[in-house]
Design a protein around this motif. Structure first.
Motif, PDB file in Angstrom:
ATOM      1  N   ASN A 176       0.813  -1.221   0.000  1.00 53.51           N
ATOM      2  CA  ASN A 176       0.000   0.000   0.000  1.00 53.51           C
ATOM      3  C   ASN A 176       0.846   1.271   0.000  1.00 53.51           C
ATOM      4  O   ASN A 176       0.315   2.379   0.074  1.00 53.51           O
ATOM      5  N   GLY A 177       2.174   1.107  -0.053  1.00 57.76           N
ATOM      6  CA  GLY A 177       3.073   2.259  -0.144  1.00 57.76           C
ATOM      7  C   GLY A 177       3.357   2.951   1.164  1.00 57.76           C
ATOM      8  O   GLY A 177       4.042   3.978   1.180  1.00 57.76           O
ATOM      9  N   LEU A 178       2.869   2.381   2.270  1.00 56.08           N
ATOM     10  CA  LEU A 178       3.058   3.003   3.578  1.00 56.08           C
ATOM     11  C   LEU A 178       4.202   2.347   4.338  1.00 56.08           C
ATOM     12  O   LEU A 178       4.535   1.177   4.103  1.00 56.08           O
ATOM     13  N   LEU A 179       4.794   3.098   5.263  1.00 57.76           N
ATOM     14  CA  LEU A 179       5.864   2.561   6.100  1.00 57.76           C
ATOM     15  C   LEU A 179       5.273   1.816   7.289  1.00 57.76           C
ATOM     16  O   LEU A 179       4.102   1.961   7.632  1.00 57.76           O
ATOM     17  N   LEU A 180       6.131   1.006   7.919  1.00 60.88           N
ATOM     18  CA  LEU A 180       5.724   0.252   9.107  1.00 60.88           C
ATOM     19  C   LEU A 180       5.127   1.178  10.163  1.00 60.88           C
ATOM     20  O   LEU A 180       5.564   2.327  10.295  1.00 60.88           O
ATOM     21  N   PRO A 181       4.145   0.725  10.914  1.00 62.29           N
ATOM     22  CA  PRO A 181       3.468  -0.575  10.859  1.00 62.29           C
ATOM     23  C   PRO A 181       2.261  -0.598   9.932  1.00 62.29           C
ATOM     24  O   PRO A 181       1.612  -1.623   9.804  1.00 62.29           O
ATOM     25  N   ALA A 182       1.942   0.547   9.270  1.00 58.42           N
ATOM     26  CA  ALA A 182       0.755   0.613   8.414  1.00 58.42           C
ATOM     27  C   ALA A 182       0.970  -0.074   7.079  1.00 58.42           C
ATOM     28  O   ALA A 182       0.007  -0.430   6.397  1.00 58.42           O
ATOM     29  N   GLY A 183       2.220  -0.253   6.679  1.00 58.42           N
ATOM     30  CA  GLY A 183       2.549  -0.889   5.416  1.00 58.42           C
ATOM     31  C   GLY A 183       3.828  -1.684   5.545  1.00 58.42           C
ATOM     32  O   GLY A 183       4.419  -1.773   6.627  1.00 58.42           O
ATOM     33  N   PRO A 184       4.315  -2.258   4.449  1.00 61.38           N
ATOM     34  CA  PRO A 184       5.482  -3.136   4.511  1.00 61.38           C
ATOM     35  C   PRO A 184       6.829  -2.440   4.367  1.00 61.38           C
ATOM     36  O   PRO A 184       7.868  -3.103   4.392  1.00 61.38           O
TER      37      PRO A 184
END
Length: 327
Positions: A176-184
């Motif tokens: 989803n293009g997001l950084l941790l923890p919202a994305g990979p």
């Protein structure tokens, strides 16, 4: 963390909670990178060139096959590489000092990926939470080594590098293009503009990128590695397949491309296997990756078969790296 992974490749109401933490993680990562690159926080320069193979996302993208491929290319061009890695699971057991990995070590002690690389026997493999200390220990023990490959080392800025290679999963890309923890993501996608080479594993490479694919069609018996069979030998058999890697679907898809009808069993990355995990009463054969095999060897049966895969990469990548590390 495993539960969160289901949300990394989509957007959901949960992201209303996770997004602030993701923004904070992004800010901290940027500050840390700035501190090292500006020299405010000291980094270590080795007496030999360093090539980092890594990624900006969590999970398997193909770093280990690429590292092994690069080691082979360097050897073929007259270099004497050594590989360093953190060694997954070691900190949980209290091991912190640098250690050389032998092909006969236990995966619980040294980590599955370092053990896999050591078993390929291309070059020395050392592990340690402190990457510079591991590299210096490697060079002291093996003075013939004239270049160091750092496996999964992009975010370890304390070790200076002469070249960086980022591997991107060609199927999952950046989620989803997001950084941790919202994305990979460990770092934003813009970080790729700073590396020397972007390698796309299993997908179409764009301008300035390098394509990579994993190939393998022969299986060896885990109890008797000298016995090898082609995929066709499993025709008509009841097959189960296990994969405790970052992207299990890639392995199962590979088996499908080989014409094998398997019952897939996905496990978390770096899963610590037990005999019960492969106790499939109806299986004529149990197929697994090399990364799984190093953790199943102690309780394997004659039904366990391992698929060896090797990376095939645009050969122009070799010339680029040689240019970067040659004085």
């Amino acid at each position: 963390m495993e539960r969160l992974q289901h949300h990394w490749y989509r957007l959901s109401p949960l992201h209303l909670v996770l997004l602030p933490a993701s923004l904070l993680f992004r800010a901290l990562a940027a500050v840390r990178r700035f501190l090292y690159r500006s020299g405010i926080v000291a980094s270590v320069k080795l007496p030999v060139p360093v090539v980092v193979v890594g990624n900006i996302s969590v999970g398997g993208t193909g770093k280990t096959p690429l590292t092994l491929w690069l080691a082979r290319q360097l050897i073929d061009n007259g270099w004497h590489p050594g590989i360093i890695s953190r060694g997954y699971t070691r900190t949980a057991r209290g091991h912190k000092a640098p250690q050389e990995v032998s092909g006969t070590d236990d995966a619980d002690d040294v980590g599955d990926e370092p053990l896999l690389m050591a078993q390929r026997a291309l070059c020395p493999v050392w592990i340690g939470r402190d990457r510079p200390a591991a590299a210096l220990a490697l060079l002291q023990a093996h003075p013939e080594c004239d270049i160091v490959l750092s496996d999964d080392g992009m975010q370890h800025y304390r070790l200076q590098r002469d070249a960086e290679i980022a591997v991107v999963d060609g199927a999952r890309h950046f989620g989803n293009g997001l950084l941790l923890p919202a994305g990979p993501l460990r770092e934003p996608v813009s970080r790729l503009r700073q590396v020397d080479a972007v390698v796309i594993n299993g997908g179409k490479a764009g301008d300035g990128e390098f394509s990579m694919s994993l190939h393998g069609s022969l299986f060896y018996n885990l109890l008797n590695p000298e016995i090898e069979v082609a995929a066709g030998e499993f025709a008509g058999q009841r097959l189960h397949a296990i994969a405790g890697i970052g992207h299990p679907r890639r392995f199962f898809s590979h088996l499908d491309q080989l014409g094998l009808d398997v019952q897939p069993h996905a496990f978390p990355d770096h899963h610590r296997y037990a005999a019960s995990d492969i106790a499939f009463a109806d299986a004529d054969a149990i197929l697994m990756t090399e990364k799984d095999a190093v953790k199943c060897a102690t309780f394997a049966t004659e039904r366990c078969w391992v698929l060896r895969v090797d990376a095939q990469i645009d050969p122009s990548l070799t010339q680029l790296i040689l240019k970067k590390v040659t004085p």
